[in-house]
Structure formats: structure tokens, C-alpha cells
Design an enzyme around this catalytic site. Structure first.
Site, PDB file in Angstrom:
ATOM      1  N   MET A  30      33.656 -14.321  -3.466  1.00 47.64           N
ATOM      2  CA  MET A  30      32.864 -14.556  -4.673  1.00 47.64           C
ATOM      3  C   MET A  30      32.420 -16.016  -4.710  1.00 47.64           C
ATOM      4  SD  MET A  30      34.278 -11.945  -7.536  1.00 47.64           S
ATOM      5  CE  MET A  30      35.613 -12.937  -8.163  1.00 47.64           C
ATOM      6  N   GLY A  31      32.383 -16.644  -3.527  1.00 47.19           N
ATOM      7  CA  GLY A  31      31.910 -18.023  -3.454  1.00 47.19           C
ATOM      8  C   GLY A  31      32.959 -19.010  -3.919  1.00 47.19           C
ATOM      9  N   LEU A  33      33.917 -21.534  -2.244  1.00 44.48           N
ATOM     10  CA  LEU A  33      34.779 -21.464  -1.056  1.00 44.48           C
ATOM     11  C   LEU A  33      35.748 -22.641  -0.997  1.00 44.48           C
ATOM     12  CD1 LEU A  33      32.262 -20.300   1.722  1.00 44.48           C
ATOM     13  CD2 LEU A  33      33.571 -18.941   0.068  1.00 44.48           C
ATOM     14  N   HIS A  37      39.423 -19.453   1.909  1.00 40.45           N
ATOM     15  CA  HIS A  37      38.292 -18.730   2.481  1.00 40.45           C
ATOM     16  C   HIS A  37      38.022 -19.163   3.920  1.00 40.45           C
ATOM     17  CE1 HIS A  37      37.204 -18.593  -1.948  1.00 40.45           C
ATOM     18  NE2 HIS A  37      37.158 -17.319  -1.623  1.00 40.45           N
ATOM     19  N   GLN A  61      33.849  -6.309 -11.773  1.00 39.84           N
ATOM     20  CA  GLN A  61      35.294  -6.425 -11.643  1.00 39.84           C
ATOM     21  C   GLN A  61      35.884  -7.435 -12.620  1.00 39.84           C
ATOM     22  OE1 GLN A  61      34.791  -7.775  -7.470  1.00 39.84           O
ATOM     23  NE2 GLN A  61      36.614  -8.993  -7.828  1.00 39.84           N
ATOM     24  N   LYS A 151      46.740 -13.596  -0.909  1.00 40.47           N
ATOM     25  CA  LYS A 151      46.978 -13.996  -2.301  1.00 40.47           C
ATOM     26  C   LYS A 151      46.684 -12.836  -3.252  1.00 40.47           C
ATOM     27  CE  LYS A 151      44.411 -16.883  -4.858  1.00 40.47           C
ATOM     28  NZ  LYS A 151      44.194 -16.185  -6.156  1.00 40.47           N
ATOM     29  N   GLN A 155      45.092  -6.226  -4.374  1.00 43.21           N
ATOM     30  CA  GLN A 155      43.749  -5.889  -3.894  1.00 43.21           C
ATOM     31  C   GLN A 155      43.793  -5.416  -2.441  1.00 43.21           C
ATOM     32  OE1 GLN A 155      39.979  -8.288  -4.730  1.00 43.21           O
ATOM     33  NE2 GLN A 155      40.460  -8.973  -2.657  1.00 43.21           N
ATOM     34  N   VAL A 178      46.721 -19.602   1.667  1.00 35.13           N
ATOM     35  CA  VAL A 178      46.673 -21.042   1.971  1.00 35.13           C
ATOM     36  C   VAL A 178      47.033 -21.798   0.698  1.00 35.13           C
ATOM     37  CG1 VAL A 178      45.205 -22.955   2.708  1.00 35.13           C
ATOM     38  CG2 VAL A 178      44.940 -20.687   3.753  1.00 35.13           C
ATOM     39  N   SER A 187      42.737 -21.340  -4.891  1.00 29.83           N
ATOM     40  CA  SER A 187      41.986 -20.339  -5.657  1.00 29.83           C
ATOM     41  C   SER A 187      40.717 -20.980  -6.177  1.00 29.83           C
ATOM     42  CB  SER A 187      42.819 -19.844  -6.855  1.00 29.83           C
ATOM     43  OG  SER A 187      41.980 -19.196  -7.798  1.00 29.83           O
TER      44      SER A 187
END
Lengths: 307, 307
Positions: A30-31, A33, A37, A61, A151, A155, A178, A187
């Protein structure tokens, strides 16, 4: 790296890659980053010849419109970061490309996997939004492998179930969480932490560590291990939505003595204006018959090292 | 022709076909193959190099356990018929291969497309069963083209919506309904008609014909056209579940004057122990400004000829 906005252009591009015999890896994001990521992109590069990073803040979502509005959007920076990490395509479609007029379909994983933990607190609709958009992205890209982060443990579980149930021809790969030097999981929401929140948020990985340590010291009682994590959060003045110690396959809460094998310790904790989640796998080794035989923990430390 | 029972074997087989540059067509069936299915297989052969006929009586799309039990199962005959029609693979998996233990997913098209007509009478769960198994079959086979019959007009509409919404990379092709010499639509359920039912069932295509003729004679009022069909069924002593004259894109019931373009006349009619469905497209030509200018009907006659 190319930025692509439409499914048609994406397919044209990937068709020529496939003709050239190149395998394709997908990293759905969802960008906003961050290093987490970038670890996913690195794993995708290991696993496939061509890496597509999707960037789509999926409205369906989000159970909370405020959270959707506040979600950080930093596409220009993301494009630089993805390119530097070796991605070949940044697929960043507008909402109308993903959900055109008349859109009426939904992909659901039902039952405990979507009803427990995040499902119980964000509503099952959260996961229906995730599984629908993941199905779409997998169909748009047709990757050989798709890479997700540990994380979001629940999901991952839901996506694995989806892929198995619907016979999606893709391999799912999971990359360890990470973390910041102090242990806080990376996050996209961390940028919204005020300095005073950031200082308190470190209690989350410390809570997971406390539970891991107790297990390593020989404690086997699920309630005691859970309580160790709760105590750290409580001492920091945090009020978790949940602290779950669960079967990592079914998310059924552990009761009594922890069984041999992995259990999932997962938490969701509001910190100031931000809701953070984190988790660690706690493993009771097969040989560990009693408290004198410390178990290995496949958890936070290992994940930190891998990140 | 090969009969294949597992997804793994199917994929291995198709992988080598694809490597050889062959395109793949899928004809999803529930078996009890008749001339209608053979027309689908013929269309698939035109459209693709290799034709997979799936044979799976999907339990999740039956709202009525008795109907599921009574559904004809004639695999040995089906294999001969499919081979004669030029199919390359008969994919006939057992139920446990399609819905293994722990299966928890569902693909839904929501809204009017699944709530109206068949959805209203069989329950929306019928179409959720259809869309889930069609998604799975498309993922298992990965066809370039999938072929469906026009007799299941609403199913075609729902599958097209599904494919568009979920970005499934497949072309959907629709084959006109194949009919008996007296006009009865070919259906696997016809074998369950007793002789006295079979004699009465011809009223169904005659009802569609009556409506088509009235339109050809210049009638434009939706209620009058619908009533013409209802009268024929009533005269035969049949009690339809519905006689719908609807927008073929949304299934919204037509009211007042029929607009220029196609409308869908669709019926569901219990005949003895069997529930039959049929439909015809009624077309008001663009130039037809008044009753003196008879419209073309893209309906039953044309479909009969094509079958």
C-alpha cells in the site's frame, strides 16, 4: 523501472517478459515503502526474474475512514525506493482502474481465520477487502511467486488459505518482520507516531520479548506467557485491543500447557492516534519435556536477525 | 482423450501443451452431456487448440439436496461423447479434490445480478456456488477461452461480471441454446421428465415464441409481451416460478414500453418433478419507431437455427 497505471498496459508488458522466459514475482504494497518492503522486494528478486511492486491503498480493507484518509501516500519516494531495491515495475493503478463502475464481486475466506484477532477487532470485512484485492492483483499480474511480510501474520494465513482454496497458481513466500534498532516492527503507520508515542511504542516488541524470554526460561502455561506480554504493555500505559497466544494454523487461543511446536503471539495496540500490530512465533521444541529443557524460540530475535 | 482426476495431473498435462504453444479452451459441465454441451465443445475447438471439458456436479450450487441427488450422472457415456466431439481432456475430479478439508473460501457476485430471477427463487447461495467453482476451474485450467451456454442466461451474466471484476485473464464465449425439434431447450434435466411431462414441457418454448411473435407484430408494451408468454404456460396447466422480461445487463424488470435494443425474456417452470429454465432475447430494432415497423427478434428462431 517503469510505472504502470492500467491492467492492459501491465499485461502487455508482462506478456513480453513471459515470452522471453522470465518468471515474475509480485510484492503487493500500500506504498509508504520502508525497509520491511525493501526486504520483500529483495526476496522477490531472489525468487523471480522480474519483480512487480504494486502500490494500491485499497479502500475496501479499511474499516475506519479516518485511517484510510490518514494512510501515508508517498508515491514519488516509493518509486525511487522500489527502483533502488531492484523492482522492474511499479504498478500503481487509480481506484477506478481496480474498482470500475458496476463492480459487484467479493472474495471471502470465512470462518475463524478471518473472524479472530484482526477480524474480531476490525470486522471480517477487513479481510474480505484484503482477499478480494489480492485475488485481483494475482489475476492482473499472474506471478509465479508473491511475497508477503510476516508482520501481518494473520493476513499471511488468510492469503495462504485463499490461494489453496481457489487453486490460484502461485507460490506464496513470507519474509520475516524487519525491525528498528530498538525492536519496533517497521510499518507504514510508524511515520504517524508522535515522538512521545514512538518512545512508548517500543513496549510492543519488549512485550513480545518478555513472553519469549519466559518461554525460554521454561514456562509452558499459556496464560502465564500471555500475561508476561500484557504486563509490559500495561506498565507502559498501553491498552492493547488483544494479546493473543494462538494456534498459528487456526488462530484458536491456547489454553493450559503450550503444545510442542509453534504458537503465535500476536498483539494489536493503539499508540496515540495509531493502531500498531506485531507478532512473534514462540516454539516449544519437540524434545522439551519439562522446564529444565529450554525451548528454541523462532521469534523476535531470529526475525530481527533475518531483517 | 484423457480423463484426469487431480489438479496436479491436469497442470502437468497443460504445462506441456502450453510449452508446445497450444491455446486452451475450457467447457465447464456437470456431465450428462447432450447436444447443447457438444455445441459448446465444438465452439471451444474453433476457439482453442486444446479443449478441456470439466465434469463436476458441484454440490455448493444446489439449493435442493433432492435435486443434487437426482442430478443424472453418466460419466462413461459422457467420456465417449466428449471424445467424439473432439475434447482432449475430460477433467472429472472427485468432490474432495475440489473442496478439500478446511476449505473456507467463497467468491460472490453481489447485487441484483444474483438476487433476481434464479437468485430470488433458488437463493443467492446458488450463484455463490457457481462463481466459486467457476473461479476454481478457471484457476485450475488457466484457459484462454471458456465457453458457456446461452440457456443459462443469468449465469452467463454473472460469470462475465465475475471475470471482469476479478480480472480473470480469460475470454468468455457464449453459444446459443440447442433445442429439440419441437423447441424444448436441451437440458441434462430433460431425462428426468416423464412422458406426460415431456408432452407438456413444449409449452415453454411455445410461450417464448408467443412473446416473440407478439413483439414481431408490433406490440411494445412489456406487460402485454410478458402476458403472452404467461398465457401459453397457463393454458398448458404450468405454474411458472417466474416469467421475467428484463434488462439483459441488469435484470431489472421492464415496465411500460420496451426500449430499443435487447430485452431478456426468461422463465423458470416446474414440470412434474423437474424444474426447467429457458430464455430468449427479444430485440426492438433501432429504426422501429412505431408498431408498423416490425422489429427483428434475436431470439428463439435464431438460436434454434444456430443450434
Amino acid at each position: 523501472m517503469r510505472t504502470i497505471r492500467t491492467v492492459a498496459e501491465l499485461r502487455t508488458h508482462l506478456r513480453s517478459s513471459r515470452r522471453a522466459g522470465r518468471t515474475v514475482g509480485l510484492v503487493p504494497t500500500m506504498g509508504a515503502l520502508h525497509d520491511g518492503h525493501l526486504a520483500l522486494i529483495a526476496a522477490a528478486r531472489e525468487a523471480a526474474d522480474e519483480v512487480v511492486v504494486s502500490l494500491f491503498v485499497n479502500p475496501t480493507q479499511f474499516n475506519d475512514a479516518g485511517d484510510l484518509d490518514a494512510y501515508p501516500r508517498t508515491e514519488a519516494d516509493d518509486a525511487v525506493a522500489a527502483a533502488d531495491a531492484g523492482a522492474h515495475v511499479l504498478f500503481a493503478p487509480p481506484v477506478a482502474e481496480v474498482y470500475p463502475d458496476g463492480f459487484a464481486s467479493e472474495v471471502r475466506v470465512g470462518g475463524p481465520l478471518t473472524e479472530r484477532l484482526e477480524g474480531a477487532h476490525r470486522g471480517a470485512g477487513h479481510f474480505h477487502g484484503v482477499t478480494t484485492v489480492v485475488t485481483k492483483l494475482l489475476n492482473m499480474v499472474g506471478p509465479d511467486v508473491a511475497v508477503f511480510g510476516a508482520k501481518d501474520a494473520q493476513q499471511v494465513l488468510v492469503v495462504r488459505r485463499l490461494v489453496r482454496d481457489l487453486d490460484v497458481p502461485v507460490r506464496i513466500e513470507v519474509v520475516p518482520t524487519v525491525r528498528e534498532p530498538d525492536g519496533l516492527a517497521r510499518s507504514s503507520r510508524n511515520v504517524r507516531l508522535r515522538p512521545e508515542d514512538r518512545a512508548v511504542a517500543v513496549a510492543i516488541p519488549r512485550a513480545l520479548d518478555a513472553a519469549s524470554s519466559l518461554l525460554a526460561d521454561g514456562e509452558r502455561d499459556a496464560a502465564a506467557v500471555r500475561a508476561a506480554a500484557e504486563r509490559v504493555l500495561d506498565d507502559a500505559g498501553l491498552r492493547p485491543e488483544y494479546v493473543a497466544l494462538a494456534d498459528p494454523a487456526t488462530l484458536a487461543e491456547r489454553e493450559g500447557a503450550l503444545p510442542v511446536g509453534p504458537s503465535l503471539l500476536a498483539v494489536a495496540v493503539p499508540v496515540g492516534p495509531v493502531r500498531l500490530i506485531d507478532n512473534v512465533e514462540l516454539v516449544v521444541a519437540p524434545s522439551a519435556a519439562g522446564a529444565d529443557d529450554p525451548p528454541s524460540t523462532g521469534g523476535l530475535q531470529a526475525a530481527t536477525a533475518a531483517g
